[in-house]
Design a protein around this motif. Structure first.
Motif, short mmCIF file in Angstrom:
data_model
loop_
_atom_site.label_atom_id
_atom_site.label_comp_id
_atom_site.label_asym_id
_atom_site.label_seq_id
_atom_site.Cartn_x
_atom_site.Cartn_y
_atom_site.Cartn_z
N PRO A 1 43.24 13.00 3.58
CA PRO A 1 43.17 14.41 3.97
C PRO A 1 44.35 14.81 4.85
CG PRO A 1 41.03 13.34 4.25
CD PRO A 1 42.01 12.26 3.94
N GLY A 2 44.89 15.99 4.61
CA GLY A 2 45.97 16.50 5.43
C GLY A 2 47.36 16.13 4.95
N CYS A 3 47.46 15.28 3.94
CA CYS A 3 48.76 14.88 3.42
C CYS A 3 49.23 15.92 2.39
CB CYS A 3 48.68 13.50 2.77
SG CYS A 3 50.29 12.79 2.38
N GLU A 4 50.38 16.56 2.65
CA GLU A 4 50.88 17.60 1.75
C GLU A 4 51.31 17.04 0.40
OE1 GLU A 4 53.45 20.74 3.26
OE2 GLU A 4 53.20 19.89 5.26
N VAL A 5 51.75 15.81 0.39
CA VAL A 5 52.18 15.17 -0.85
C VAL A 5 50.99 14.47 -1.48
CG1 VAL A 5 53.85 13.60 -1.89
CG2 VAL A 5 54.41 14.77 0.24
N ARG A 6 50.72 14.75 -2.74
CA ARG A 6 49.61 14.10 -3.43
C ARG A 6 50.15 13.34 -4.63
NH1 ARG A 6 44.86 15.04 -1.50
NH2 ARG A 6 43.82 14.21 -3.35
N LEU A 7 49.81 12.05 -4.69
CA LEU A 7 50.28 11.19 -5.77
C LEU A 7 49.22 11.08 -6.86
CD1 LEU A 7 51.77 8.28 -3.64
CD2 LEU A 7 53.02 10.15 -4.73
N VAL A 8 49.68 10.98 -8.09
CA VAL A 8 48.78 10.69 -9.21
C VAL A 8 48.30 9.25 -9.08
CG1 VAL A 8 48.64 10.45 -11.72
CG2 VAL A 8 49.94 12.34 -10.72
N THR A 9 46.99 9.04 -9.20
CA THR A 9 46.43 7.71 -9.00
C THR A 9 46.00 7.04 -10.31
OG1 THR A 9 44.23 8.65 -8.60
CG2 THR A 9 45.63 8.27 -6.67
N ASP A 10 46.42 7.61 -11.44
CA ASP A 10 46.02 7.07 -12.74
C ASP A 10 46.46 5.63 -12.94
OD1 ASP A 10 45.19 9.65 -13.04
OD2 ASP A 10 46.45 10.11 -14.76
N TYR A 11 47.55 5.22 -12.26
CA TYR A 11 48.11 3.89 -12.48
C TYR A 11 47.97 3.00 -11.25
CZ TYR A 11 50.02 7.14 -15.81
OH TYR A 11 50.14 8.14 -16.74
N VAL A 12 47.08 3.40 -10.34
CA VAL A 12 46.71 2.58 -9.19
C VAL A 12 45.45 1.81 -9.57
CG1 VAL A 12 46.06 2.56 -6.75
CG2 VAL A 12 47.71 4.26 -7.60
#
Length: 305
Positions: free
Chosen positions: A75-86
């Motif tokens: 929460p609060g992180c402006e950058v959001r990463l795609v987690t499909d490959y985590v």
């Protein structure tokens, strides 16, 4: 913008600011605002920075099997990463404690859990690598197959060898041989920096070498432009935390080099990006936008490039 595939370790990090490294023994030290917990790791930091700069990023890593993907996008992180490959396939998520002082020295304690013995899905690697413009790879053991995959697909490969140690050259040989762009920290360097960079250039023939030198700046080697030159750090504001500075620098360099193929232009931007980042605590904080980088360039170099 660019299409990057980033592969490497993500870890839980506890970051501690100390007065001086090495530490003197004290039973209990109590100081406010000196301990910070977040996610980190080379590949995680690089993915955030590349995404912030407007790129599309496939982030390929592994977590503990019972972990929530909220670890990747807190929460609060402006950058959001795609987690499909985590992939949540490890027994536990790697963990680290990072001590740092005002001289930019760091002391890191790592527990990578079972990641050295874990394997990533090779078909997933191959599928995403085929779609990427540039592969950004940490020297984690599970990333080793990407060296061959990248060469087969004729994709440029950027490798982060965070800590170069002579006794570990055999472990890193696959990564060093495959790298088109090589980032190395001077943390454990025992040779004269210029001679070290020249030796890497002769032995492994990468197009670009960046030797990170902490507070001293960096050395850039560009084979195509016949450049080997030192660049000092720049100052944008005060230092809060140097953790992740090298990852920020490397990521910003790759972003601009991918666009322009101008290594000097990319290095200057990367120095600015890293300088600003160390004025903030936390992996998700302190990123400059492209227009802000240009404003700082005009103040410092006044070259328009």
């Amino acid at each position: 913008m660019g299409k990057f595939m980033v592969a490497g370790i993500v870890q839980k990090e506890t970051i501690v600011r100390v007065d001086k490294i090495p530490l003197e023994y004290t039973g209990v030290t109590g100081k406010p605002d000196t301990i910070f917990t977040s996610m980190g790791g080379d590949a995680y930091n690089e993915s955030l920075a590349l995404q912030w700069l407007g790129n599309s990023v496939d982030f390929m890593t592994m977590l503990g099997k019972d972990e929530s993907m909220e670890l990747i996008n807190p929460p609060g992180c402006e950058v959001r990463l795609v987690t499909d490959y985590v992939l949540p396939i490890l027994k536990d998520t790697p963990t680290a404690v990072v001590l740092y002082d005002n001289s930019r020295r760091q002391q890191i304690f790592e527990d990578v859990k079972d990641i050295r013995d874990a394997s990533y899905d090779l078909e997933l690697f191959r599928d995403r690598a085929a779609r990427a413009e540039l592969l950004v790879v940490s020297n984690a053991n599970f990333c080793r197959p990407l060296m061959q995959i990248g060469k087969e697909l004729r994709k440029p490969i950027a490798v982060n060898i965070r800590q170069y140690q002579e006794e570990k050259v055999c472990y890193n040989e696959d990564f060093l041989k495959a790298a088109d762009i090589l980032y190395v920290s001077d943390d454990h360097l025992i040779r004269e920096p210029y001679e070290f960079v020249k030796s890497l250039a002769v032995r492994y023939r990468p197009a670009i070498i960046l030797l990170g030198q902490g507070a001293e700046g960096l050395i850039l080697y560009d084979r195509h432009k016949n450049i080997i030159a030192h660049y000092d750090t720049v100052k944008t504001h005060g230092i809060v935390s140097t953790v992740g500075a090298g990852n920020a620098l490397f990521s910003c360099f790759l972003h601009f080099y991918n666009i322009t193929h101008d290594s000097v232009y990319a290095v200057k931007n990367a120095l600015l990006f890293a300088s600003y980042k160390i004025g903030f605590m936390g992996t998700c904080n302190g990123f400059l936008r492209e227009e802000e980088i240009q404003q700082w360039r005009n103040l410092i170099w006044r070259d328009g490039r």
